[in-house]
Design a protein around this motif. Sequence first.
Motif, mmCIF file in Angstrom:
data_model
loop_
_atom_site.group_PDB
_atom_site.id
_atom_site.type_symbol
_atom_site.label_atom_id
_atom_site.label_comp_id
_atom_site.label_asym_id
_atom_site.label_seq_id
_atom_site.Cartn_x
_atom_site.Cartn_y
_atom_site.Cartn_z
ATOM 1 N N ARG A 9 0.852 -1.195 0.000
ATOM 2 C CA ARG A 9 0.000 0.000 0.000
ATOM 3 C C ARG A 9 0.882 1.237 0.000
ATOM 4 N NH1 ARG A 9 -2.461 0.178 5.069
ATOM 5 N NH2 ARG A 9 -0.891 -1.374 5.534
ATOM 6 N N GLY A 17 10.253 -3.604 8.022
ATOM 7 C CA GLY A 17 9.261 -4.682 7.994
ATOM 8 C C GLY A 17 8.860 -5.010 6.564
ATOM 9 N N ASN A 18 8.553 -3.976 5.773
ATOM 10 C CA ASN A 18 8.207 -4.188 4.360
ATOM 11 C C ASN A 18 9.365 -4.871 3.634
ATOM 12 O OD1 ASN A 18 6.958 -0.829 4.428
ATOM 13 N ND2 ASN A 18 5.719 -2.673 4.588
ATOM 14 N N TYR A 126 -11.832 -5.651 1.375
ATOM 15 C CA TYR A 126 -10.380 -5.602 1.156
ATOM 16 C C TYR A 126 -9.838 -6.970 0.697
ATOM 17 C CZ TYR A 126 -5.552 -4.088 2.152
ATOM 18 O OH TYR A 126 -4.229 -3.754 2.054
ATOM 19 N N ASP A 133 -6.050 -8.873 -7.016
ATOM 20 C CA ASP A 133 -4.661 -8.483 -7.324
ATOM 21 C C ASP A 133 -3.798 -9.697 -7.646
ATOM 22 O OD1 ASP A 133 -5.110 -5.820 -6.567
ATOM 23 O OD2 ASP A 133 -4.551 -6.209 -4.475
ATOM 24 N N GLY A 145 4.694 -10.657 4.335
ATOM 25 C CA GLY A 145 4.982 -10.868 5.748
ATOM 26 C C GLY A 145 3.862 -11.654 6.412
ATOM 27 N N ASP A 147 1.706 -10.942 8.585
ATOM 28 C CA ASP A 147 0.398 -10.294 8.780
ATOM 29 C C ASP A 147 -0.570 -10.529 7.614
ATOM 30 O OD1 ASP A 147 2.224 -8.721 7.250
ATOM 31 O OD2 ASP A 147 0.928 -7.000 7.464
ATOM 32 N N ILE A 186 8.639 -8.358 11.423
ATOM 33 C CA ILE A 186 9.670 -7.503 12.041
ATOM 34 C C ILE A 186 8.975 -6.634 13.096
ATOM 35 C CG2 ILE A 186 11.287 -5.581 11.625
ATOM 36 C CD1 ILE A 186 12.402 -8.088 10.410
ATOM 37 N N MET A 195 6.372 -3.822 13.293
ATOM 38 C CA MET A 195 6.747 -2.490 12.819
ATOM 39 C C MET A 195 5.647 -2.043 11.866
ATOM 40 S SD MET A 195 10.333 -1.336 11.005
ATOM 41 C CE MET A 195 11.338 -1.497 12.472
HETATM 42 P P1 TYM Z 1 1.326 -3.511 3.535
HETATM 43 O O1 TYM Z 1 1.316 -2.373 2.576
HETATM 44 O O2 TYM Z 1 0.835 -3.288 4.917
HETATM 45 O O3 TYM Z 1 2.768 -4.103 3.652
HETATM 46 C C1 TYM Z 1 3.486 -4.490 2.482
HETATM 47 C C2 TYM Z 1 4.231 -5.768 2.721
HETATM 48 O O4 TYM Z 1 5.111 -5.617 3.834
HETATM 49 C C3 TYM Z 1 4.852 -6.641 4.782
HETATM 50 N N1 TYM Z 1 5.043 -6.085 6.139
HETATM 51 C C4 TYM Z 1 5.765 -6.685 7.076
HETATM 52 N N2 TYM Z 1 6.456 -7.838 7.052
HETATM 53 C C5 TYM Z 1 7.115 -8.159 8.182
HETATM 54 N N3 TYM Z 1 7.129 -7.390 9.307
HETATM 55 C C6 TYM Z 1 6.450 -6.237 9.359
HETATM 56 N N4 TYM Z 1 6.494 -5.488 10.450
HETATM 57 C C7 TYM Z 1 5.713 -5.840 8.217
HETATM 58 N N5 TYM Z 1 4.948 -4.762 7.917
HETATM 59 C C8 TYM Z 1 4.530 -4.940 6.633
HETATM 60 C C9 TYM Z 1 3.427 -7.061 4.559
HETATM 61 O O5 TYM Z 1 3.211 -8.375 5.025
HETATM 62 C C10 TYM Z 1 3.306 -6.946 3.064
HETATM 63 O O6 TYM Z 1 3.801 -8.107 2.448
HETATM 64 N N6 TYM Z 1 -2.644 -5.986 1.872
HETATM 65 C C11 TYM Z 1 -1.235 -5.739 1.652
HETATM 66 C C12 TYM Z 1 -0.921 -5.127 0.297
HETATM 67 C C13 TYM Z 1 -1.470 -5.898 -0.833
HETATM 68 C C14 TYM Z 1 -0.941 -7.114 -1.347
HETATM 69 C C15 TYM Z 1 -1.813 -7.468 -2.415
HETATM 70 C C16 TYM Z 1 0.162 -7.907 -1.027
HETATM 71 C C17 TYM Z 1 -2.563 -5.570 -1.555
HETATM 72 N N7 TYM Z 1 -2.766 -6.516 -2.512
HETATM 73 C C18 TYM Z 1 -1.596 -8.615 -3.156
HETATM 74 C C19 TYM Z 1 0.358 -9.053 -1.779
HETATM 75 C C20 TYM Z 1 -0.502 -9.401 -2.838
HETATM 76 C C21 TYM Z 1 -0.776 -4.767 2.723
HETATM 77 O O7 TYM Z 1 -1.546 -4.041 3.285
HETATM 78 O O8 TYM Z 1 0.573 -4.764 2.891
#
Ligand code: TYM
Length: 331
Positions: A9, A17-18, A126, A133, A145, A147, A186, A195
Amino acid sequence: MEIVVSGIRPTGDLHLGNYFGALRNFLKMQHENNCYFFIADYHSLTTHPTPEDLHGNVKRVLVNYLAAGLDPEAACVYIQSDVPQIAELYLLLNMNAYVGELERVASFKEKIRRQPDNVNAGLLTYPTLMAADIIIHRAHKVPVGKDQEQHLEMTRNFVNRFNRMYKVDYFPEPTAYNFGEELIKIPGLDGSTKMSKSDNENSCLYLGDSQEAIRKKLKRAVTDQGPTEPNQPKPQAIENIFNIMKAVSSVDTYNHFSDLYNNCQIRYGDMKAQLAEDVIIFTNPFREKIAELTADTEYLRKVARIGAEKARESASKTVKEVREIIGFKSF
Ligand code: TYM
């Protein structure tokens, strides 16, 4: 060749984390697979960004992606809203998604708690947009990740339901992927287990943070008085600092501080100072490239245009076939 899809996003710069949860996996896969990596700007509308914020954040994520090593010649890098076929597939999937199952999703319940004045239909659906997607390119693997695990489970439910309903074997079952290992989470610097920018901006270390910002944030990271007995389990906040260290520092550094902890000799000030220097070394190459790319609007425009064309080609094929399966026919 496997098809890989992942997205982020657009909420500004990418944090560690990302990077460790999703992007790093993707970077390792981009040369051996058919990879699609996108910026989920439709998804971000659930929080009602202003038009300026929306565009600015999309640009920042694109710059961060490229600075981190995403290769637009190898992978298809695109912006979700440039591919309207995703919206069509989302509509079609929504017809077979049930309110009950959507209401039970943990991230929806969390959003209701966090933004009670804005519980819009986009939040509820969502998971169907996220499924669209992924299956728009008929993906097999989704590097994300921890989550996102439940969202992937929902995607598999939608895929199986579609295949069963229309008696086809059209969509593969996609899996959340982290090189055969456990999915990663993370932790934050504020004692939280994740994070997350939306939880607490100061709990995040960004790829583009200045050296001073990194030192300052780590100095303020939550710790405690230190262990009073040897070999005790670590409280959450301390475990968090160790886990971030595991991601960015050398094994020797990690073991050194772990031994000090176990002997009750640890000084968190020293540990956090060391971690700050290691985060700085780790992020140095990103920081420089982020500055360079931000100024190169022409290049960014080109990447987004080429990505959109390639993504639309794959997406139109899927939507055309799905329409046929469902039974839409032109007169
Ligand atoms: P988003 O935007 O919150 O985060 C993007 C990606 O980063 C990972 N992530 C983490 N991984 C480990 N530790 C953390 N603290 C951490 N914070 C974020 C998330 O797991 C993610 O992989 N819904 C998704 C976005 C999305 C998506 C998709 C992903 C929309 N459509 C299709 C994959 C396939 C999201 O909100 O991620």
